[in-house]
Design an enzyme around this catalytic site. Structure first.
Site, mmCIF file in Angstrom:
data_model
loop_
_atom_site.group_PDB
_atom_site.id
_atom_site.type_symbol
_atom_site.label_atom_id
_atom_site.label_comp_id
_atom_site.label_asym_id
_atom_site.label_seq_id
_atom_site.Cartn_x
_atom_site.Cartn_y
_atom_site.Cartn_z
ATOM 1 N N ASP A 1 -6.646 -13.812 4.061
ATOM 2 C CA ASP A 1 -5.334 -13.417 4.561
ATOM 3 C C ASP A 1 -4.921 -14.353 5.704
ATOM 4 O O ASP A 1 -5.715 -15.207 6.135
ATOM 5 C CB ASP A 1 -5.399 -11.948 5.025
ATOM 6 C CG ASP A 1 -4.126 -11.202 4.683
ATOM 7 O OD1 ASP A 1 -3.079 -11.860 4.586
ATOM 8 O OD2 ASP A 1 -4.180 -9.961 4.522
ATOM 9 N N ASP B 1 3.411 -7.373 -0.153
ATOM 10 C CA ASP B 1 2.398 -6.450 -0.704
ATOM 11 C C ASP B 1 3.008 -5.520 -1.748
ATOM 12 O O ASP B 1 4.054 -4.912 -1.518
ATOM 13 C CB ASP B 1 1.833 -5.558 0.411
ATOM 14 C CG ASP B 1 0.977 -6.342 1.384
ATOM 15 O OD1 ASP B 1 0.878 -7.585 1.240
ATOM 16 O OD2 ASP B 1 0.415 -5.710 2.287
#
Ligand code: GLA
Length: 424
Positions: free
Chosen positions: A167, A224
């Site tokens: 990430d 997301d």
């Protein structure tokens, strides 16, 4: 004059001449030749860490062992779901004081990651872990990799990690651009092959996909995924808006990642579940489920294990598909796939989406028809058509000039394989 070489020099020469040298330039790790398939803790289990209150839902060794067992016993592994990936919130808040190594939270992962990795491998599966290239993980629960790339890559290799989801929270855009390639290099230098999943584009205002594709096996290009049809549609339009650049840079070893499959949770209808699965297969997306495998309803399990649709996703031509037509609230998505005929025409997977929302009848099934050549299906030999959701349904032979007619449920999809005929 021949100079005798030390043992170390000989080892180094062998290392370089065996091609290991090449692997430190760009990713070229030989992995993800087809989109990876598996299961991941986020989005279903988020960052639940309270195992006292929610023992079945917390990010823990118990959840991972249970899921490993179910991947195998429920037949998911047999159709290709292989990577078992622990997302954020597995770490202890700080590194080991003496060694500076990352540590799992010992209450929730009492056996440690090496032993858990062994359990995953023992089940014939592969082990994935989340990390962050910046100062902290996105949920702020553990340290990022900043200033510890070599150490963290070594730690992952020593735990037997096969897949790293990296990430990009708590890092500047410059750190991101340096960090992703550098961590990739650190992984390569460990000698342990690890799939490299990057969230790099998501953290850039103008992602350089050609550069990203050189360094990553897959990359997140959208926000997301959430457990809703609206979220699935949003990711689809994010893809179709950028599809030329996304497609140009993807192929075997490097894939666009629209995020996890949310099938099997709370909010997707059966039809919406079909939409996500089919369009992810057209995109050539990683098929990474996020759900509680113990409570997935039988009809959704059947979708997730549909071998014909999985075969479209994993197709060996390795060409991601795209949206080729948008008329009112219909979308048509097409992917070139194998087999090819003897004059080089390929077959196609074609998906017809009814987004719903018509003025007259927003939530009704709708008829849609189109001549096939308008979708790019131009082989004069024609195509034999099979319903990918029901392989016993053979619709017969269609030529490019024929109109194809389909009736699509609201917020639903129909999905067919057009297998090109041989050129006798
Ligand atoms: C980011 C990622 C998600 C998930 C969370 C975990 O939001 O995009 O996929 O990994 O972080 O914190």
């Amino acid at each position: 004059m021949l100079v005798p070489k030390s043992h170390l020099e000989i080892v180094l020469i062998l290392f370089l001449s065996c091609g290991a040298f090449q692997s430190v330039h760009g990713l070229e790790n030989g992995l993800a030749l087809v989109p990876p398939m598996g299961w991941m803790t986020f989005e279903r289990f988020r960052c639940m860490t309270n195992c006292e209150l929610f023992p079945r839902d917390c990010i823990s060794e118990a959840l991972i062992r249970r899921t490993a067992d179910l991947l195998v016993s429920e037949g998911y592994a047999a159709v290709g779901y292989q990577y078992l990936i622990i997302d954020d919130c597995w770490m202890e808040a700080s590194r080991d004081r003496a060694t500076h190594e990352l540590q799992p939270n010992l209450n929730r992962f009492p056996s440690g990651m090496r032993v858990l990795g062994d359990y995953i491998h023992y089940n014939g599966l592969k082990f994935g872990l989340y990390h962050d290239v910046g100062e902290k993980t996105c949920m702020f629960r553990g340290p990022g990799a900043a200033r510890h790339f070599e150490l963290d890559a070594q730690t992952f290799a020593s735990w037997g990690v096969d897949y790293v989801k990296m990430d990009g929270c708590y890092a500047t855009e410059e750190d991101i651009d340096r960090g992703y390639p550098d961590f990739g290099m650190a992984m390569n230098l460990t000698g342990k092959p690890m799939v490299y999943s990057c969230s790099w584009p998501f953290y850039k205002s103008k992602p350089d996909y050609a550069l990203i594709a050189k360094h990553c096996n897959l990359w997140r290009f959208a926000a997301d995924v959430q457990d809703s049809f609206a979220s699935v549609i949003k990711i689809m339009s994010r893809y179709s808006n950028k599809q030329d650049v996304l497609i140009a840079n993807a192929g075997p070893g490097r894939w666009n990642d629209p995020d996890m499959l949310v099938l099997g949770n709370f909010r997707l209808s059966y039809d919406a579940s079909r939409v996500q699965l089919a369009i992810w297969a057209v995109m050539g997306a990683p098929l990474i489920m996020t759900n509680d495998l113990e409570t997935v309803r039988p009809e959704i399990k059947q979708l997730l294990q549909n071998r014909d649709i999985i075969a479209i996703d994993q197709d060996s031509l390795g060409q991601p598909g795209k949206m080729v037509l948008k008329v009112q609230n219909f979308q048509v998505w097409v992917r070139s796939v194998n087999p090819m005929n003897d004059v080089g025409d390929n077959s196609f997977a074609v998906a017809f989406v009814n987004q719903g929302g018509y003025a007259l009848c927003p939530l009704c099934p709708q008829k849609f028809e189109v001549p096939l050549h308008r979708l790019g299906l131009k082989s004069r030999m024609g195509y034999n058509v099979m319903d990918l959701f029901n392989s016993t349904e053979n619709l017969g032979l269609f030529k490019p000039k024929d109109r194809f007619i389909t009736r699509i449920n609201p917020e639903g999809i129909t999905f067919y394989k057009f297998t090109v005929m041989a050129n006798y």
